[in-house]
Design a protein around this motif. Structure first.
Motif, short mmCIF file in Angstrom:
data_model
loop_
_atom_site.label_atom_id
_atom_site.label_comp_id
_atom_site.label_asym_id
_atom_site.label_seq_id
_atom_site.Cartn_x
_atom_site.Cartn_y
_atom_site.Cartn_z
N LYS A 342 -14.97 -6.50 -13.43
CA LYS A 342 -13.75 -5.97 -14.07
C LYS A 342 -13.83 -4.45 -14.24
N MET A 343 -15.03 -3.95 -14.59
CA MET A 343 -15.18 -2.50 -14.73
C MET A 343 -15.01 -1.80 -13.39
N THR A 344 -15.52 -2.40 -12.31
CA THR A 344 -15.35 -1.82 -10.98
C THR A 344 -13.89 -1.77 -10.60
N GLU A 345 -13.19 -2.88 -10.83
CA GLU A 345 -11.75 -2.92 -10.54
C GLU A 345 -10.99 -1.91 -11.39
N SER A 346 -11.36 -1.83 -12.68
CA SER A 346 -10.69 -0.88 -13.57
C SER A 346 -10.92 0.56 -13.12
N ALA A 347 -12.17 0.86 -12.70
CA ALA A 347 -12.47 2.22 -12.23
C ALA A 347 -11.69 2.55 -10.96
N ALA A 348 -11.58 1.57 -10.05
CA ALA A 348 -10.82 1.80 -8.82
C ALA A 348 -9.34 2.00 -9.14
N SER A 349 -8.83 1.18 -10.06
CA SER A 349 -7.43 1.32 -10.46
C SER A 349 -7.17 2.67 -11.11
N TRP A 350 -8.12 3.12 -11.94
CA TRP A 350 -7.99 4.43 -12.61
C TRP A 350 -7.98 5.55 -11.58
N ARG A 351 -8.83 5.46 -10.57
CA ARG A 351 -8.86 6.50 -9.53
C ARG A 351 -7.55 6.53 -8.75
N MET A 352 -7.03 5.35 -8.41
CA MET A 352 -5.77 5.30 -7.68
C MET A 352 -4.64 5.89 -8.51
N GLU A 353 -4.61 5.56 -9.79
CA GLU A 353 -3.54 6.08 -10.66
C GLU A 353 -3.68 7.59 -10.81
N LEU A 354 -4.94 8.07 -10.92
CA LEU A 354 -5.14 9.51 -11.03
C LEU A 354 -4.66 10.22 -9.77
N LEU A 355 -4.95 9.64 -8.59
CA LEU A 355 -4.48 10.22 -7.34
C LEU A 355 -2.96 10.24 -7.28
N GLU A 356 -2.34 9.16 -7.76
CA GLU A 356 -0.86 9.12 -7.76
C GLU A 356 -0.30 10.25 -8.63
N TRP A 357 -0.92 10.45 -9.81
CA TRP A 357 -0.45 11.52 -10.68
C TRP A 357 -0.69 12.89 -10.05
N ILE A 358 -1.78 13.07 -9.37
CA ILE A 358 -2.04 14.34 -8.68
C ILE A 358 -0.98 14.60 -7.62
N ILE A 359 -0.64 13.54 -6.86
CA ILE A 359 0.39 13.69 -5.82
C ILE A 359 1.73 14.03 -6.46
N ILE A 360 2.07 13.35 -7.57
CA ILE A 360 3.34 13.63 -8.25
C ILE A 360 3.38 15.06 -8.75
#
Length: 378
Positions: A342-360
């Motif tokens: 779950k922590m691995t999935e959460s970390a991956a999800s956090w990275r994806m969301e951070l990348l989305e915010w960077i793109i925005i």
């Protein structure tokens, strides 16, 4: 066979030759390179193997064979008894050591009850064993990986009567000496209730008509000759119990750390890559260390080809509740694996969301730049 608690014991039963083994098991390192340790240690050393006096395939043995270290000592007085002039330390590759003292036995059977009480939580032997463990750990040097000494120890007593007068049959010993046997095994001075006596002598096993091993949680009484292999199995089971307790403690710590890491609020995380990865890596390391130790302990001693010794191990395991420890550790390893996932999935999800915010943010900046005078080419 019944074992009456209050039947009058026969008189004149005398131990002609016997040995009392006092065991102290310690966890001292994550792992030990036994070959390197053998080269570093100057005391008498040998690789320990089960002797298998009974019929058994030769390949059922320790894997790998532990290192037995024998050192001269000044005998320690225990009541009216004294330890022998040497102490044995059995060193396992998974970082455990069993310190074994031997006390020669000769005298009336009744004196064994007093000896049992003197040995219960004996501070003299406990202090001496810990001092020897500290000296051993210093001598091992880099042969021990991540050296430490656990804050708890597992002690156990094995009373081995090789020869006695009169030479009683095991059934006679059990029926005539049920009460003193129970007091010996439980280190008790009070007369025990019939149920307690029955429980203390209920786990017993014999190979021949003239031997018996009575196994309890605090001590074992072995009656008969050529029983060294039984002593070795019980000695290893005591080390198993120590490692199960140590592993359970480590898993509790790992679960606490995993819970703390997984329950962090998102805004508590620093705004740079790798923060979550550090927590995940730490949990993964604890998980791997625990799983490796669990496999090493459970696969060190192979007894499946010797049915008698396998039954001895099963009985001592029942007394130590090793199956319950095993189930608890397996359950915690599974829980830790689930949290890690779950922590691995959460970390991956956090990275994806951070990348989305960077793109925005980058898109918003590019749009804003187009409307700012002087920043465009028009």
């Amino acid at each position: 066979m019944t074992t009456p608690a209050n039947s009058p014991p026969p008189t004149g039963f005398h131990v002609d030759r016997g040995t009392c083994f006092v065991l102290f098991a310690y966890d001292i390192a994550r792992s030990v390179d036994l070959n390197r340790a053998e080269r570093r240690i100057t005391a008498i050393t040998e690789r320990s193997r089960l002797k298998h006096k009974r019929r058994a395939p030769a390949y059922f043995d320790y894997t790998p064979a532990p290192l037995r270290i024998t050192a001269d000592i000044e005998p320690v007085a225990i009541g009216q008894h004294r330890t022998g002039p040497v102490v044995d330390m059995l060193l396992y590759d998974f970082g455990a050591v069993c310190v074994s003292y031997s006390l020669p036995l000769q005298g009336p059977f009744s004196s064994l009850g007093t000896l049992s009480q003197d040995l219960y939580e004996n501070e003299a032997l406990l202090s001496d064993s810990r001092r020897r463990i500290e000296e051993l750990l210093t001598g091992l040097g880099d042969a021990a990986e991540r050296p430490h000494i656990a804050d708890f120890v597992e002690d156990y007593v094995i009373v081995h009567i090789e020869q006695a007068t009169p030479s009683l049959a095991p059934d006679t010993l059990l029926t005539g000496f049920a009460q003193p046997l129970a007091q010996l095994l439980r280190s008790e001075t009070l007369e025990l209730a019939e149920q307690e006596v029955h429980d203390s002598v209920s786990q017993r096993i014999s190979f021949g008509s003239d031997d018996v091993a009575i196994i309890d949680w605090n001590a074992t009484l072995i009656y008969g000759r050529n029983m060294e292999d039984v002593v070795a199995v019980i000695e290893f089971a005591n080390v198993e119990l120590l490692e199960m307790r140590f592993l359970d403690q480590q898993l509790d710590l790992a679960l606490d750390q995993a819970y703390h890491a997984s329950s962090k609020r998102r805004w508590d995380l620093p705004w740079f890559p790798g923060t979550a990865r550090t927590d995940v890596r730490r949990i993964a390391q604890l998980q791997v260390d625990s799983a490796i130790l669990f496999e090493q302990v459970t696969n060190t001693l192979k007894l499946f080809g010797d049915q008698y010794l396998a039954r001895v191990h099963r009985l001592i395991s029942q007394r130590f509740h090793l199956e319950s420890w095993d189930a608890s550790i397996s359950r915690k390893l599974h829980t830790l694996d689930s949290i890690y996932g779950k922590m691995t999935e959460s970390a991956a999800s956090w990275r994806m969301e951070l990348l989305e915010w960077i793109i925005i943010v980058l898109i918003a900046i590019s749009i804003a730049v187009s409307f700012l005078p002087g920043l465009t080419g028009h």
